[in-house]
Design a protein around this motif. Structure first.
Motif, short mmCIF file in Angstrom:
data_model
loop_
_atom_site.label_atom_id
_atom_site.label_comp_id
_atom_site.label_asym_id
_atom_site.label_seq_id
_atom_site.Cartn_x
_atom_site.Cartn_y
_atom_site.Cartn_z
N GLU A 96 0.83 -1.20 0.00
CA GLU A 96 0.00 0.00 0.00
C GLU A 96 0.87 1.26 0.00
O GLU A 96 0.68 2.17 -0.82
N ALA A 97 1.86 1.31 0.90
CA ALA A 97 2.70 2.50 1.02
C ALA A 97 3.57 2.70 -0.22
O ALA A 97 3.79 3.84 -0.65
N ALA A 98 4.07 1.62 -0.81
CA ALA A 98 4.93 1.74 -1.99
C ALA A 98 4.15 2.29 -3.17
O ALA A 98 4.66 3.12 -3.94
N LEU A 145 -4.39 4.32 -8.40
CA LEU A 145 -5.66 4.79 -7.84
C LEU A 145 -6.66 3.64 -7.74
O LEU A 145 -7.43 3.56 -6.78
N ASN A 146 -6.64 2.74 -8.73
CA ASN A 146 -7.48 1.54 -8.65
C ASN A 146 -7.09 0.71 -7.43
O ASN A 146 -7.95 0.24 -6.68
N TYR A 147 -5.79 0.52 -7.24
CA TYR A 147 -5.30 -0.28 -6.11
C TYR A 147 -5.77 0.31 -4.79
O TYR A 147 -6.27 -0.40 -3.92
N VAL A 148 -5.58 1.63 -4.64
CA VAL A 148 -5.96 2.28 -3.38
C VAL A 148 -7.47 2.22 -3.16
O VAL A 148 -7.94 1.95 -2.06
N SER A 149 -8.25 2.45 -4.25
CA SER A 149 -9.70 2.41 -4.06
C SER A 149 -10.19 1.02 -3.71
O SER A 149 -11.10 0.87 -2.89
N HIS A 150 -9.56 -0.02 -4.28
CA HIS A 150 -10.00 -1.39 -3.99
C HIS A 150 -9.43 -1.90 -2.67
O HIS A 150 -10.17 -2.35 -1.78
N GLN A 151 -8.09 -1.83 -2.55
CA GLN A 151 -7.42 -2.48 -1.43
C GLN A 151 -7.50 -1.67 -0.14
O GLN A 151 -7.60 -2.25 0.94
N THR A 152 -7.43 -0.36 -0.26
CA THR A 152 -7.42 0.48 0.95
C THR A 152 -8.82 0.93 1.34
O THR A 152 -9.20 0.82 2.52
N LEU A 153 -9.58 1.39 0.37
CA LEU A 153 -10.90 1.93 0.67
C LEU A 153 -12.02 0.89 0.60
O LEU A 153 -13.14 1.15 1.05
N GLY A 154 -11.71 -0.26 0.01
CA GLY A 154 -12.71 -1.31 -0.06
C GLY A 154 -13.84 -1.06 -1.04
O GLY A 154 -14.91 -1.64 -0.92
N LEU A 155 -13.59 -0.22 -2.04
CA LEU A 155 -14.60 0.05 -3.05
C LEU A 155 -14.66 -1.08 -4.07
O LEU A 155 -13.66 -1.75 -4.30
N PRO A 156 -15.81 -1.30 -4.70
CA PRO A 156 -15.90 -2.39 -5.66
C PRO A 156 -15.08 -2.13 -6.91
O PRO A 156 -14.87 -0.98 -7.29
#
Length: 390
Positions: A320-322, A376-387
């Protein structure tokens, strides 16, 4: 830049690498590019001083450090105007993967050379039809025979592979059939440069850099059984163990480049006088430069966090941080370069100041090794839990 969060050892490393970079500088890099040659002298000296292998295990000739140290090296060389792109590939990706997952024989064969700079490895993952979708990789490996000692046959294509012409081998991401399920699973293979069937074609790039880009064609490349890195069933884990350092180092690349551009702009703004005072006294010049500095500092903090998490063994947190660090550094780099060129006006486009070529080069930090949109896809899916949308 402030270094109060770093250890004394890190500060000393930063100062030493900065001194090395200053001896070469942007003029060295632009000369190498203009002549179509390679950064062999800087690479050799950085290796001799122990900087290239600072992240590799001591028992194999490395410095025993981690991504925290290696990212300092690349950032400071970049801040001096002479970054070594192959540091992202050879010691960071390939060296890390082999150190973590390679057999003892692979470690003995490759790590000492990667550490002292006498060996270089490239990394091939991107494919013409797969883009950023690693699940669509079509480079396949199949056994020629049965048993654990059977050779592998590797077939497929790769694009945008850096430095294949100077690399002794390329770490290729392919897919092998799972004997139990029949599905294809990712695997990593070490392919020597002169392996029969391993062809390369240089891609004609508008981006001018010492490191050339290549398309690879693998036509039933025969590899021994021990060309497979690590466990055949742990390919995905091994792949991401290399991609996190890649993102951390790309952040270092962008931050270093941004710092170089910003330093040129600040120096110019301090001394350039059009009316009664230096142009740096005008807020229209000063504030965008201050913003660029803030953005670079924030990017570095996230890069340091990513490096610390990775070095501590937290692959999930480091992922996530990288990704965030790579995104932030790419944006900060592009904006710093743009503002630097704008500050110098017409001079920003001259060869004398060495900034114009960075307009193109800075985009690399946004595009490679993964686009900002995919992050941005990664953060929205993996961090924010968006579909997911795909």
């Amino acid at each position: 830049m402030s270094t109060v969060l770093e250890t004394e050892e890190h500060q000393a490393l930063r100062a030493a690498v900065a001194a090395l970079g200053k001896r070469y500088g942007r003029d060295y890099m632009t000369t190498v590019i203009r002549e179509g040659s390679h950064t062999g002298e800087l690479w050799a000296e950085a290796a001799k001083l122990g900087y290239l292998g600072v992240n590799l295990p001591e028992e194999y000739g490395g410095g025993g450090g981690g991504m925290a140290e290696l990212s300092i090296v690349l950032e400071e060389l970049g801040a001096a105007g002479s970054p070594l792109l192959m540091m992202i590939v050879s010691p960071a990706i390939c060296g890390t993967v082999i150190a973590r997952f390679g057999t003892e024989e692979q470690k003995q064969k490759w790590l000492p050379g990667l550490a002292d700079g006498s060996l270089t490895m490239a990394f091939g993952i991107t494919e013409p039809d797969a883009g950023s979708n690693s699940h669509r990789i079509t480079t396949t490996a199949r056994r020629d025979g049965t048993g654990p000692d059977a050779d592998w046959l590797l077939t497929g294509r790769k694009v945008f592979v850096s430095g294949v012409d100077i690399a002794d081998a390329t770490l290729i991401v392919g897919r092998a059939e799972d004997a139990r399920s029949g599905s294809l699973k990712p695997c990593l293979f070490i392919v020597p440069r002169e392996a029969p069937g391993f062809g390369r074609n240089q891609i004609d790039m508008e981006l001018h850099a010492p490191e050339k880009q290549f398309e690879l064609v693998l036509d039933d490349v025969r590899l021994p059984a021990d060309a497979l890195v690590g466990d055949e069933d742990a390919g995905l884990l091994q792949l991401f163990a290399g991609l996190n350092p890649e993102r951390i180092m790309t952040a270092a690349f962008g931050i270093g480049m941004g710092r170089f551009a910003l330093s040129k702009a600040v120096e110019y703004a301090r001394t350039r006088q059009v009316w009664k005072a230096p142009i740096g006294s005008h807020q229209a010049i000063a504030h965008p430069l201050a913003t660029a500095h803030i953005d670079l500092e924030l990017s570095r903090l996230m890069m340091q966090k990513a490096a610390r998490l990775y070095d501590d063994g937290d692959d999930v947190g480091a992922g996530e941080a990288a990704n965030m660090a790579k995104y932030a550094a790419g944006e900060a780099c592009v904006k710093a370069v743009d503002q630097a060129v704008h500050t110098l006006g017409g001079n920003g486009l001259t060869r004398e100041y060495g900034l114009a070529s960075l307009i193109t080069a800075s985009r690399v930090a946004r595009i490679a090794p993964v686009s900002r949109e995919m992050i941005l896809n990664y953060v929205s899916h993996q961090t924010l839990g968006l579909p997911k949308s795909y």
